[in-house]
Design a protein around this motif. Structure first.
Motif, mmCIF file in Angstrom:
data_model
loop_
_atom_site.group_PDB
_atom_site.id
_atom_site.type_symbol
_atom_site.label_atom_id
_atom_site.label_comp_id
_atom_site.label_asym_id
_atom_site.label_seq_id
_atom_site.Cartn_x
_atom_site.Cartn_y
_atom_site.Cartn_z
ATOM 1 N N ILE A 121 52.904 23.106 50.300
ATOM 2 C CA ILE A 121 51.690 23.061 49.477
ATOM 3 C C ILE A 121 50.451 23.221 50.354
ATOM 4 O O ILE A 121 49.473 23.878 49.953
ATOM 5 N N ASP A 122 50.477 22.652 51.556
ATOM 6 C CA ASP A 122 49.352 22.832 52.484
ATOM 7 C C ASP A 122 49.148 24.307 52.823
ATOM 8 O O ASP A 122 48.010 24.797 52.867
ATOM 9 N N GLN A 123 50.235 25.008 53.068
ATOM 10 C CA GLN A 123 50.140 26.438 53.358
ATOM 11 C C GLN A 123 49.619 27.205 52.144
ATOM 12 O O GLN A 123 48.821 28.149 52.270
ATOM 13 N N PHE A 124 50.080 26.790 50.965
ATOM 14 C CA PHE A 124 49.616 27.452 49.749
ATOM 15 C C PHE A 124 48.125 27.190 49.520
ATOM 16 O O PHE A 124 47.381 28.085 49.105
ATOM 17 N N LEU A 125 47.671 25.952 49.784
ATOM 18 C CA LEU A 125 46.260 25.613 49.579
ATOM 19 C C LEU A 125 45.351 26.433 50.486
ATOM 20 O O LEU A 125 44.213 26.755 50.105
ATOM 21 N N LEU A 126 45.821 26.773 51.684
ATOM 22 C CA LEU A 126 45.029 27.636 52.555
ATOM 23 C C LEU A 126 44.769 28.983 51.913
ATOM 24 O O LEU A 126 43.650 29.517 51.969
ATOM 25 N N LYS A 127 45.804 29.551 51.271
ATOM 26 C CA LYS A 127 45.644 30.836 50.588
ATOM 27 C C LYS A 127 44.755 30.698 49.352
ATOM 28 O O LYS A 127 43.911 31.562 49.088
ATOM 29 N N LEU A 128 44.958 29.613 48.580
ATOM 30 C CA LEU A 128 44.172 29.431 47.356
ATOM 31 C C LEU A 128 42.692 29.238 47.677
ATOM 32 O O LEU A 128 41.822 29.821 47.019
ATOM 33 N N ARG A 129 42.397 28.457 48.697
ATOM 34 C CA ARG A 129 40.986 28.256 49.074
ATOM 35 C C ARG A 129 40.400 29.521 49.688
ATOM 36 O O ARG A 129 39.191 29.781 49.558
ATOM 37 N N ALA A 130 41.229 30.323 50.327
ATOM 38 C CA ALA A 130 40.757 31.613 50.840
ATOM 39 C C ALA A 130 40.368 32.536 49.690
ATOM 40 O O ALA A 130 39.373 33.266 49.763
ATOM 41 N N CYS A 131 41.146 32.489 48.620
ATOM 42 C CA CYS A 131 40.794 33.266 47.420
ATOM 43 C C CYS A 131 39.489 32.756 46.821
ATOM 44 O O CYS A 131 38.634 33.539 46.396
ATOM 45 N N ALA A 132 39.318 31.429 46.773
ATOM 46 C CA ALA A 132 38.104 30.847 46.198
ATOM 47 C C ALA A 132 36.868 31.198 47.023
ATOM 48 O O ALA A 132 35.760 31.267 46.480
ATOM 49 N N LEU A 141 40.216 36.783 50.334
ATOM 50 C CA LEU A 141 41.380 37.563 49.925
ATOM 51 C C LEU A 141 41.137 38.183 48.561
ATOM 52 O O LEU A 141 40.485 37.583 47.698
ATOM 53 N N SER A 142 41.658 39.375 48.351
ATOM 54 C CA SER A 142 41.609 40.000 47.022
ATOM 55 C C SER A 142 42.782 39.489 46.189
ATOM 56 O O SER A 142 43.861 39.215 46.723
ATOM 57 N N PHE A 143 42.571 39.363 44.888
ATOM 58 C CA PHE A 143 43.621 38.864 44.010
ATOM 59 C C PHE A 143 43.317 39.274 42.571
ATOM 60 O O PHE A 143 42.243 39.813 42.265
ATOM 61 N N THR A 144 44.264 39.009 41.697
ATOM 62 C CA THR A 144 44.131 39.285 40.263
ATOM 63 C C THR A 144 44.218 37.978 39.498
ATOM 64 O O THR A 144 45.170 37.210 39.691
ATOM 65 N N LEU A 145 43.239 37.731 38.648
ATOM 66 C CA LEU A 145 43.247 36.539 37.803
ATOM 67 C C LEU A 145 43.609 36.944 36.384
ATOM 68 O O LEU A 145 42.971 37.831 35.802
ATOM 69 N N ILE A 146 44.632 36.312 35.821
ATOM 70 C CA ILE A 146 45.074 36.592 34.456
ATOM 71 C C ILE A 146 44.828 35.348 33.620
ATOM 72 O O ILE A 146 45.332 34.268 33.928
ATOM 73 N N LEU A 147 44.050 35.501 32.561
ATOM 74 C CA LEU A 147 43.763 34.413 31.625
ATOM 75 C C LEU A 147 44.374 34.779 30.279
ATOM 76 O O LEU A 147 43.893 35.678 29.590
ATOM 77 N N ASP A 148 45.459 34.099 29.917
ATOM 78 C CA ASP A 148 46.221 34.419 28.709
ATOM 79 C C ASP A 148 46.095 33.259 27.728
ATOM 80 O O ASP A 148 46.489 32.133 28.036
ATOM 81 N N HIS A 171 42.512 40.411 32.301
ATOM 82 C CA HIS A 171 42.950 40.748 33.664
ATOM 83 C C HIS A 171 41.698 41.051 34.474
ATOM 84 O O HIS A 171 40.993 42.023 34.191
ATOM 85 N N LEU A 172 41.419 40.249 35.480
ATOM 86 C CA LEU A 172 40.238 40.436 36.319
ATOM 87 C C LEU A 172 40.675 40.742 37.748
ATOM 88 O O LEU A 172 41.325 39.916 38.397
ATOM 89 N N GLU A 173 40.322 41.938 38.234
ATOM 90 C CA GLU A 173 40.610 42.333 39.608
ATOM 91 C C GLU A 173 39.465 41.849 40.497
ATOM 92 O O GLU A 173 38.324 42.271 40.333
ATOM 93 N N VAL A 174 39.767 40.950 41.436
ATOM 94 C CA VAL A 174 38.743 40.349 42.296
ATOM 95 C C VAL A 174 38.921 40.885 43.713
ATOM 96 O O VAL A 174 39.878 40.513 44.403
ATOM 97 N N PRO A 175 38.019 41.761 44.173
ATOM 98 C CA PRO A 175 38.131 42.265 45.552
ATOM 99 C C PRO A 175 37.635 41.225 46.547
ATOM 100 O O PRO A 175 36.895 40.301 46.206
ATOM 101 N N SER A 176 38.027 41.365 47.792
ATOM 102 C CA SER A 176 37.584 40.425 48.826
ATOM 103 C C SER A 176 36.137 40.719 49.206
ATOM 104 O O SER A 176 35.691 41.870 49.207
ATOM 105 N N GLY A 177 35.389 39.659 49.485
ATOM 106 C CA GLY A 177 34.017 39.805 49.950
ATOM 107 C C GLY A 177 32.971 39.965 48.872
ATOM 108 O O GLY A 177 31.780 40.060 49.175
#
Length: 492
Positions: A159-170, A174-181, A86-92
């Protein structure tokens, strides 16, 4: 012509994968390009990269159409338990996106804030960075957008709207949580603060479900699959507290009586023979975990002074030569956890026997070293052997970061820490070894016949927290089925 790279057959590549030599050469094989139908070249390299094992890197390139791709496959064994990062990724925080990420072919990636999941079959094994994982996922979704707009415009717009959020995370907006299971336990997210804990990264090791075992190629009893599906159905149908309530024997008992340690050699049994030789060895039929052939499992019960009763089980397969040994706890689940502290002063202290269970954490305060429970698994060794295993594990985990691209400060930090870790064995200064085990299944042998006379060794019992019991599955123990069975027997 002398410098021309040789095209070899697949047999040579297999030999390279099987080789013990770490300096495996670069091999090439001629393979079919799936885009243009012409022949391209696939290059293979066997190497040691992060987190414990050999990895086979492959890269394909077609000179005719320019098609290129790469893949990472694990040449080593599947780990005893699965892992979840579980990786907590803050914005910026741009440094967060430079972390190395190893994703095996059996791993799932999730971002709960976006309700986004990359299943194992969607991406093959890869060695990348956090930014690379997100950008690759966005590019793969973007690839078919033109076709989607023609067939299903509404889905394409979503999907276009979703890609805007995903690229914003990249980008780190945006802050988000990455889970690698990963049920195979072969995935990894880099900790740049190692050997110190990473406040943003949490690692959990878990026992695989029967479905996960089957997906990894293990032989699973069909009845176990049915029981597991029943448990999942009951859990999904719960309405009030969504808490899993299953009969005794499927949660708490499994957690409490799982193996203290596992090994594929005879060292474990040999280390315990010094306490008491088995008076009676019981033998019963079983199945080989490697080739599924019939084999025999031998078991004996012994009691280690000042510790507890333990069960030693060993299996050997005559068909494939696979060996497996387990050390299991005897008796009931302890009511309290235990913390063991040893002040290492003399050369004889390095020879003390150590049993570190799978649920124990290891601390060396003088080095600010702390290994969470589950790290290294369960081992039966000595104080010297434990420090050596820690040193080897850290070198394997972070050895890939010692390349030319590593800055000198981090390289110097790691080299200094490794020197300090190895210096513990020279005993120039005394140091403290602490084992903290919530299930009290760990042990350090005393140097005297009477425990009270060993002033270097101390034991401290403590009440487990609710969170510890929850992680061990002890809060969900339901003995109603067992109680009903005992009552019915008494009535008869």
């Amino acid at each position: 012509m002398e410098n021309r790279e040789e095209i070899v057959d697949v047999r040579s590549v297999v030999e390279a994968v099987s080789a013990e030599d770490g300096d495996a050469p670069l091999y090439q094989v001629e393979s079919l390009c799936m885009r243009c139908g012409e022949n391209g070249v696939t290059k293979f390299l066997l190497t040691l990269i992060p987190h414990f094992r050999k990895v086979l890197l492959s890269a394909f390139e077609c000179p005719h159409c320019g098609e290129r791709n790469n893949e990472v496959q694990f040449a080593g064994e599947i780990q005893p338990r699965g892992c979840c990062y579980h990786l907590e990724v803050p914005s910026g925080d741009q440094k967060m996106f430079h972390r190395q990420v190893v994703k095996s072919e059996s791993a799932t990636i999730k971002i709960p804030e976006l309700d986004f999941e990359i299943p194992p079959e969607a991406q093959r094994g890869s060695l990348s960075t956090l930014e690379g994982i997100l950008v690759r996922a966005a590019d793969e979704l973007q690839a078919l957008q033109d076709e989607r707009k023609k067939v299903d415009p509404q889905t394409a717009e979503a999907i276009d709207q979703f890609l805007l959020k995903l690229r914003a995370c990249a980008r780190g907006d945006l802050s988000f949580t990455l889970i690698l299971d990963d049920p195979a336990g072969n995935s990894f997210i880099e900790n740049p603060y190692a050997p110190s804990p990473d406040p943003s990264l949490h690692i959990k090791f878990y026992e695989r479900t029967p479905e996960q075992q089957a997906s990894l190629g293990y032989l699973v009893d069909p009845t176990q699959l049915e029981e597991s599906r029943t448990v999942v159905t009951e859990e999904s149908n719960s309405t009030s507290d969504q808490m899993q309530r299953v009969p005794h024997g499927s949660v708490g008992a499994v957690t409490g009586h799982r193996a203290i340690a596992q090994s594929n050699s005879s060292e474990m049994a040999d280390a315990l023979f010094r306490y008491s030789a088995p008076e009676e060895v019981m033998t019963f039929p079983s199945t080989c975990g490697a080739c599924t052939a019939r084999c025999e499992t031998r078991m004996f019960v012994t009691r280690i002074p000042y510790f507890q009763e333990v069960i030693v089980m060993a299996s050997t397969c005559d068909s494939c030569g696979y060996r497996n040994s387990e050390l299991k706890p005897g008796g009931r689940i302890p009511e309290k956890g235990k913390k063991i502290s040893l002040c290492v002063k003399y050369i004889n202290d390095l020879s003390r026997d150590v049993i570190k269970s799978d649920t124990a954490s290891v601390k060396v305060p003088e080095l600010d070293l702390e290994l969470a429970s589950g790290t290294l698994g369960g081992v039966v060794t000595t104080v010297e052997g434990l420090i050596t295993k820690i040193s080897e594990s850290l070198e394997r985990v972070h050895g890939f970061t010692f390349g030319d691209s590593l800055d000198e400060n981090r390289k110097t930090k790691w080299q200094d820490f490794k020197a300090r870790l190895n210096k513990l064995l020279s005993l120039e200064d005394s140091w403290t070894l602490i084992l903290d085990d919530a299930l009290a299944n760990s042990f350090i042998s005393p140097a005297t016949d009477d425990m009270k006379d060993d002033h270097q060794l101390t034991f401290e019992e403590y009440e487990r927290s609710w969170e510890q019991n929850e992680e061990l599955g002890l809060n969900d123990i339901d003995t109603s089925s067992a109680d009903a069975a005992y009552n019915s027997t008494d009535n008869v």
